[in-house]
Structures are given as C-alpha cells and as structure tokens.
Write a protein that holds these residues in place. Sequence first.
Motif, PDB file in Angstrom:
ATOM      1  N   VAL A 166      58.828  76.436  55.225  1.00 36.38           N
ATOM      2  CA  VAL A 166      59.188  77.010  56.528  1.00 36.38           C
ATOM      3  C   VAL A 166      58.821  76.073  57.665  1.00 36.38           C
ATOM      4  O   VAL A 166      59.643  75.798  58.559  1.00 36.38           O
ATOM      5  N   GLY A 167      57.593  75.569  57.641  1.00 41.08           N
ATOM      6  CA  GLY A 167      57.137  74.689  58.718  1.00 41.08           C
ATOM      7  C   GLY A 167      57.974  73.434  58.822  1.00 41.08           C
ATOM      8  O   GLY A 167      58.358  73.019  59.924  1.00 41.08           O
ATOM      9  N   ASP A 168      58.271  72.812  57.686  1.00 44.66           N
ATOM     10  CA  ASP A 168      59.042  71.571  57.711  1.00 44.66           C
ATOM     11  C   ASP A 168      60.441  71.795  58.269  1.00 44.66           C
ATOM     12  O   ASP A 168      60.964  70.970  59.028  1.00 44.66           O
TER      13      ASP A 168
ATOM     14  N   LYS B 280      63.631  72.650  70.017  1.00 45.85           N
ATOM     15  CA  LYS B 280      63.368  71.642  71.049  1.00 45.85           C
ATOM     16  C   LYS B 280      61.891  71.372  71.274  1.00 45.85           C
ATOM     17  O   LYS B 280      61.526  70.386  71.903  1.00 45.85           O
ATOM     18  N   MET B 281      61.049  72.276  70.797  1.00 49.88           N
ATOM     19  CA  MET B 281      59.611  72.077  70.973  1.00 49.88           C
ATOM     20  C   MET B 281      58.878  72.739  69.814  1.00 49.88           C
ATOM     21  O   MET B 281      59.292  73.801  69.333  1.00 49.88           O
ATOM     22  N   VAL B 282      57.806  72.112  69.364  1.00 51.76           N
ATOM     23  CA  VAL B 282      56.938  72.697  68.336  1.00 51.76           C
ATOM     24  C   VAL B 282      55.541  72.856  68.922  1.00 51.76           C
ATOM     25  O   VAL B 282      54.964  71.901  69.444  1.00 51.76           O
ATOM     26  N   THR B 283      55.009  74.067  68.850  1.00 54.80           N
ATOM     27  CA  THR B 283      53.648  74.331  69.288  1.00 54.80           C
ATOM     28  C   THR B 283      52.861  74.792  68.074  1.00 54.80           C
ATOM     29  O   THR B 283      53.222  75.766  67.414  1.00 54.80           O
ATOM     30  N   PHE B 284      51.788  74.065  67.767  1.00 47.52           N
ATOM     31  CA  PHE B 284      51.061  74.248  66.514  1.00 47.52           C
ATOM     32  C   PHE B 284      49.568  74.334  66.767  1.00 47.52           C
ATOM     33  O   PHE B 284      49.017  73.556  67.554  1.00 47.52           O
ATOM     34  N   THR B 285      48.920  75.257  66.088  1.00 43.14           N
ATOM     35  CA  THR B 285      47.460  75.304  66.056  1.00 43.14           C
ATOM     36  C   THR B 285      47.035  75.307  64.603  1.00 43.14           C
ATOM     37  O   THR B 285      47.484  76.156  63.827  1.00 43.14           O
ATOM     38  N   GLY B 286      46.178  74.341  64.236  1.00 43.53           N
ATOM     39  CA  GLY B 286      45.755  74.250  62.846  1.00 43.53           C
ATOM     40  C   GLY B 286      44.992  72.970  62.589  1.00 43.53           C
ATOM     41  O   GLY B 286      44.355  72.424  63.482  1.00 43.53           O
ATOM     42  N   SER B 287      45.090  72.479  61.366  1.00 45.40           N
ATOM     43  CA  SER B 287      44.279  71.343  60.940  1.00 45.40           C
ATOM     44  C   SER B 287      44.855  70.023  61.450  1.00 45.40           C
ATOM     45  O   SER B 287      46.064  69.896  61.647  1.00 45.40           O
ATOM     46  N   PRO B 288      43.985  69.023  61.653  1.00 44.79           N
ATOM     47  CA  PRO B 288      44.468  67.709  62.088  1.00 44.79           C
ATOM     48  C   PRO B 288      45.477  67.090  61.129  1.00 44.79           C
ATOM     49  O   PRO B 288      46.464  66.489  61.561  1.00 44.79           O
ATOM     50  N   SER B 289      45.265  67.235  59.824  1.00 46.39           N
ATOM     51  CA  SER B 289      46.180  66.605  58.866  1.00 46.39           C
ATOM     52  C   SER B 289      47.587  67.169  58.994  1.00 46.39           C
ATOM     53  O   SER B 289      48.569  66.413  58.995  1.00 46.39           O
TER      54      SER B 289
ATOM     55  N   ILE C 167      49.079  66.054  62.480  1.00 49.15           N
ATOM     56  CA  ILE C 167      49.543  64.671  62.482  1.00 49.15           C
ATOM     57  C   ILE C 167      50.873  64.567  61.738  1.00 49.15           C
ATOM     58  O   ILE C 167      51.789  63.848  62.154  1.00 49.15           O
ATOM     59  N   GLY C 168      51.011  65.322  60.650  1.00 51.99           N
ATOM     60  CA  GLY C 168      52.280  65.349  59.923  1.00 51.99           C
ATOM     61  C   GLY C 168      53.412  65.885  60.779  1.00 51.99           C
ATOM     62  O   GLY C 168      54.531  65.351  60.764  1.00 51.99           O
ATOM     63  N   ILE C 169      53.128  66.926  61.550  1.00 54.38           N
ATOM     64  CA  ILE C 169      54.140  67.483  62.456  1.00 54.38           C
ATOM     65  C   ILE C 169      54.544  66.446  63.486  1.00 54.38           C
ATOM     66  O   ILE C 169      55.731  66.248  63.765  1.00 54.38           O
ATOM     67  N   SER C 170      53.557  65.771  64.059  1.00 58.00           N
ATOM     68  CA  SER C 170      53.846  64.756  65.060  1.00 58.00           C
ATOM     69  C   SER C 170      54.742  63.658  64.498  1.00 58.00           C
ATOM     70  O   SER C 170      55.672  63.190  65.165  1.00 58.00           O
ATOM     71  N   ASN C 171      54.476  63.273  63.259  1.00 58.74           N
ATOM     72  CA  ASN C 171      55.272  62.216  62.640  1.00 58.74           C
ATOM     73  C   ASN C 171      56.706  62.647  62.365  1.00 58.74           C
ATOM     74  O   ASN C 171      57.629  61.824  62.400  1.00 58.74           O
TER      75      ASN C 171
END
Length: 481
Positions: free
Chosen positions: A218-220, A229-238, A241-245
């Motif tokens: 779902v997340g991917d 157009k925008m992703v807002t995420f709260t959770g783990s750094p790993s 960082i994957g979302i940012s990439n």
Amino acid sequence: MNKLIDKTTKKYVWINGEKVETENYATLYSPYSREPIAEIAMADAAVTKEAIRAAYEAKNVIGDMPAYQRAQILENVVNILTEKAEVAATIIATESAKPIVFARAEVARTIETYKFSAEEAKRIHGETIPFDAASGGVGRIGYTMKEPIGVIGAITPFNFPLNLVAHKVGPAIAAGNPIVLKPASQTPLSALFIAEVFEEAGLPAGVLNVVTGPGSVVGDVIVEDDRVKMVTFTGSPSVGIGISNKAGLKKTTLELGSNSALIIDKDIEIDAIINRCVMGAFSNQGQVCISLQRVYVHEDQYDTFVEKFVAATKQLKIGNPLDSETYVSSLITPSELERALSWIEETKQSDATILTGGKVQGGILEPTIITNADTCLKVSCQEAFAPIVVVNKIATIEEAVELVNDSQFGLQAGIYTNNVKHALYASKKLEVGGVMINDVPTYRVDQMPYGGVKESGTGREGIKYAVEEMTELKLIVWNQE
C-alpha cells in the motif's frame, strides 16, 4: 471485548465513502492480551490505486468548496468526536495497549487538532507584492494565492493512531485536498472510525479514503503514483528515507523520530520536575517520537535526581490498558518487546548499571532506568521506543549540549535551568527542531510547529505549518499599462 467497541469483527477498506471488501484479511491481535480483535482487510496494489482514483476524482469537489464549508465539516467532526470520546479512547487502548488515561488525553488532543484545522481553513491567504519596488515593476500589481496541492498520501504510525491521523487529515481538508490514508497495521481501527465520523460530518465521498494493508504494498503504491502530489509520513527513519528516495519530485513531510534528551542544571529544585520526567520517559510505554530517552544531570544534582527518579518510577502501575490506574502496559508487538530486551541485554555487557526495571512482568516491560551508559550503546544512540531512559552525569552545560548533539537525530530537546545564559546557550547550540526551556522534550501542543533536523526528518507539522506544506503558491501579476 469492551462494550464500547463495534463487535463487527470484519473491517473493510474505506474508498469513495463506502466499505470495500478485499480478497485477503489478517487477524488483528490485542498487544496486551494477544486475543483477536478484528479481521482487517489487506489491500493490494489494485485496491490502493482505486482509492487514489477516488481521491483524484474528488479533488475538485473539496478544492472548490468554500472555506467556510470545509471549516464547518471540521467543526462537525469536533462535535461528533466530543460525543464519542469514550468510544474513541477505548478503540485506541484496545488496539495499541495505550493506557486508557493516555488514550483519553489523546482523544482530547485530537478534538483540539480538528478544531485548529477548522480555524485554519478560514486563514489561508496570500499577500500583495510591491512590484514598483523594482524599476521593471512600475505599472504592475501582483499578489499570491495558495491553492490546494492535490491528492495527499498520508502514512501514519501506531503510537498516536487518532491524533497523528488528525495532524494529516485535518490540515489536508482545511487546505482543500483529498487524502489517501494508510494507517499503521496494528492500529487501523482508529482510522476507520474517524472515516465514519467524517462521513457523518458531511465530508463528500472520495475526499478521505482509508486503505489498510502492508506498507510494502500500500505504501509503495501511494508513494509512487503520479496522481499523489504529496506524501506525509510519520514513522521510522529507514522507511522515511525509502519514501524520500522513491517520491521523486513529490513534496514530502517526514517525521522520523528521535532519542530526545533533557539537560538538568545545578540550580533546579529536583522535586518539582520528577513527575514531568516520569511522564516524559514512560507515558505510552516510551513509544513517543519525543519520549525522554537521555537525561544529562549536573554532577551537583545527579545523586538526588537519580534517587528520586527511580523511586517515582517504581510507583508506576503496570497492567491492563483498560484499567484507569494503569500507567504502563504492553509494547505494540512481541517483536518490539524482544528488541527492547536485547538492547537492555547489551547494556549488561557494558559498564552501565540498570537501577530499576529491565525485566518483563506479565508480558510488559518494566520501566527501565540505566546509568553510566556509553554513547555507543543502542539504548543511548538509537531510538528506544520503549520504557527505557538513560541518565548520565555532566559537569557543565557546554558538555551536556555536546552530548545531546552527538546524535543522528534532532527532533526536540529540553533543559531545566534558572540561568538565563545557560537557557540562551542551549537554545542556540542544540541541534534540534524544538527546544523546551524548563520542560521535558516530550512537550507538544497541536498548533505549534513540530519537526526536526538530521535524521529526525524534514518539514513541519502543526496545523498552520502543515497547511503551508499542503498548498502551492501561485503568483498573479496584472499589467495596468
């Protein structure tokens, strides 16, 4: 199961204002009793894309809606949630094992968050630009407008399953954006509950869609779909960082946690701060992004602080989250308990001392205080997300600030001091998104800007600041000549 919880065990995804079945379901278990709570729909890529399509088709419905009407819907949510506050708190406590006293506080905060969102819906405006300040601007007037950004993908954590959803859904609707929400796998019931509250409040179908299922699916899909157009995420750094990439040119707000620290100066009355420190370290089992994890106490106060902090911690009641006397209950999953225990075991192989806790009582990790912990130990340098706090001795404020900054994280920090120079020094030198003077780093109210630096993330939450992230600035220029 508690009478206040819907006894319908099968929970569907929520798309375009309707409950939608999926091919597969997964059993949701109570973190405390390990008893089944519900059967949760597991969305696949196709179902997730259907939710995105519904949101995309609703973007003009909510985007063109007058601000006062968006505000009224949010006010309606405030009223409905106020009436159903105990139902909401019981859902939170049941699915997350958050003690009911803290679950009720979360519901109260959630109500405020939607109230702030209703107010901010009426305050979204641009500004006029003095074009004649430039020689090439004579004869022109201009102004800016803030327009909805479009479909927002919201991915939320388990630790505040109602209020951290509100911090994404509230400002999104205030700004005129539709949302596809993927709640944490352990806490989907709160998100499905609030979707029905919004329907009752008059939110048009398709504006809020809730898709439950594995983040890897779902997340991917949410992150990679061009209609989002925008992703807002709260959770783990790993994961962040994957979302940012993967997000490409999408706007992102990432709140990625911390190992928050508190400095205690030599001029502080220790009795006055112990209860705040206990709350900061152990509320919600330490599963708070700004949980107090590291304490640096001036050597003159160290022994007094440690003695009183340990004594107060030993008084905390452990048990059933639905018991109003319970202060500490189960961690969110058995695997998280095992991880926390392995970190505690690591400290036993070092020179650190466990003053209290470190053991499991009825499946619950006892509140744990560790002293003399080396900075390289996991309990110190990583995010514990458990009822674990390390206390170390310092000689100067400068030394303490250096130790606080010796971290990959930088969300919030606190300092207790009556010395103005020390307070100002900490305010300037601490490498964090927020500095709390004479309070623990765990302090947050819902209208303040909230976010961090380094691996604690990017962007800011807090309704006004989230609205800024969720709108696009458009410039309009009129040539009068």
